[in-house]
Scaffold this active site. Sequence first.
Site, mmCIF file in Angstrom:
data_model
loop_
_atom_site.group_PDB
_atom_site.id
_atom_site.type_symbol
_atom_site.label_atom_id
_atom_site.label_comp_id
_atom_site.label_asym_id
_atom_site.label_seq_id
_atom_site.Cartn_x
_atom_site.Cartn_y
_atom_site.Cartn_z
ATOM 1 N N ASP A 38 0.869 -1.178 0.000
ATOM 2 C CA ASP A 38 0.000 0.000 0.000
ATOM 3 C C ASP A 38 0.903 1.223 0.000
ATOM 4 O OD1 ASP A 38 -2.183 1.951 0.773
ATOM 5 O OD2 ASP A 38 -3.282 0.088 1.126
ATOM 6 N N ASN A 91 -5.809 -5.244 -5.765
ATOM 7 C CA ASN A 91 -6.967 -4.688 -5.085
ATOM 8 C C ASN A 91 -6.928 -3.168 -4.927
ATOM 9 O OD1 ASN A 91 -9.274 -4.809 -2.990
ATOM 10 N ND2 ASN A 91 -7.576 -3.912 -1.828
ATOM 11 N N TYR A 157 -14.775 6.221 -12.127
ATOM 12 C CA TYR A 157 -14.749 4.971 -11.365
ATOM 13 C C TYR A 157 -15.430 3.857 -12.157
ATOM 14 C CZ TYR A 157 -15.234 1.760 -7.410
ATOM 15 O OH TYR A 157 -15.171 0.663 -6.584
ATOM 16 N N LYS A 161 -13.533 0.433 -13.501
ATOM 17 C CA LYS A 161 -13.902 -0.906 -13.058
ATOM 18 C C LYS A 161 -14.442 -1.758 -14.205
ATOM 19 C CE LYS A 161 -12.595 -0.458 -8.809
ATOM 20 N NZ LYS A 161 -11.460 -1.242 -8.293
ATOM 21 N N THR A 192 -16.255 0.046 4.097
ATOM 22 C CA THR A 192 -14.820 0.286 4.047
ATOM 23 C C THR A 192 -14.588 1.794 4.037
ATOM 24 O OG1 THR A 192 -14.761 0.384 1.633
ATOM 25 C CG2 THR A 192 -14.483 -1.794 2.647
#
Length: 252
Positions: A38, A91, A157, A161, A192
């Site tokens: 990360d 991810n 976005y 995706k 999240t």
Amino acid sequence: MPGLLEGKVALVTGGASGIGRASALALAREGARVVVSDVAEEGGERVVREVRERGGEAVFARANVSRAEEVRALVERTVERYGGLDIAHNNAGIGGSYAKTESYPEEEFDRVISVNLKSVWLGMKYEIPRLLERGGGAIVNTASAAGLVGLAYNTAYTASKHGVVGLTKAASQEYARQNVRINAVCPGFVETPLVTEALREFASKEALVRAHPVGRLGEAGEVAEAVVWLASDAASFVTGTTLSVDGGLTSR
């Protein structure tokens, strides 16, 4: 009793929080040695500590996955540390701004595409040769329900995706006969930090809950279990698929 992934080496990007954190914990629980990556170093190191406290093995490696040289170095560091690579969970991602298409900032559009889409391509570019050295392996890419349907007011976005889904399908065909399985998970709205940010800018939690036939938001651990299954031999005949983990969101 050995776990589903005993002896495997796994790399998780965006592993400092949310789905990435849950994935790292679940992969380690099943016996994989995990490299958590990360840009958030403090969060990533915290996840590594969590893995170790639960009896697993993990290390942290910082990388900006939208930069080719950092992704290449990340994969090489994984191989140097654990001797190879068997599983990759690509991810890392961001939500981006919310605006109508005509008003969406070009710089922000480029940023979302780079972090969400280009990073997945870069990940596979450097991961696949290492998987082939091991005689095969599994890649799981994090797409989204927004990779299957449109998310209004967030065209960047949605486009990113949808792109992840396309990359997954195309690459899976190229390497299927070499025992490299490539799949994508498509989460709905999961509790999240990314969704928390969306709630501040875009919609109420109640509205998002109503969008899911199950009547609640998802949990990161529920997506992680799908990742573990796709990464394991239990899914040996599964490649090129998009697995919806969305509480029925896209069934409507």
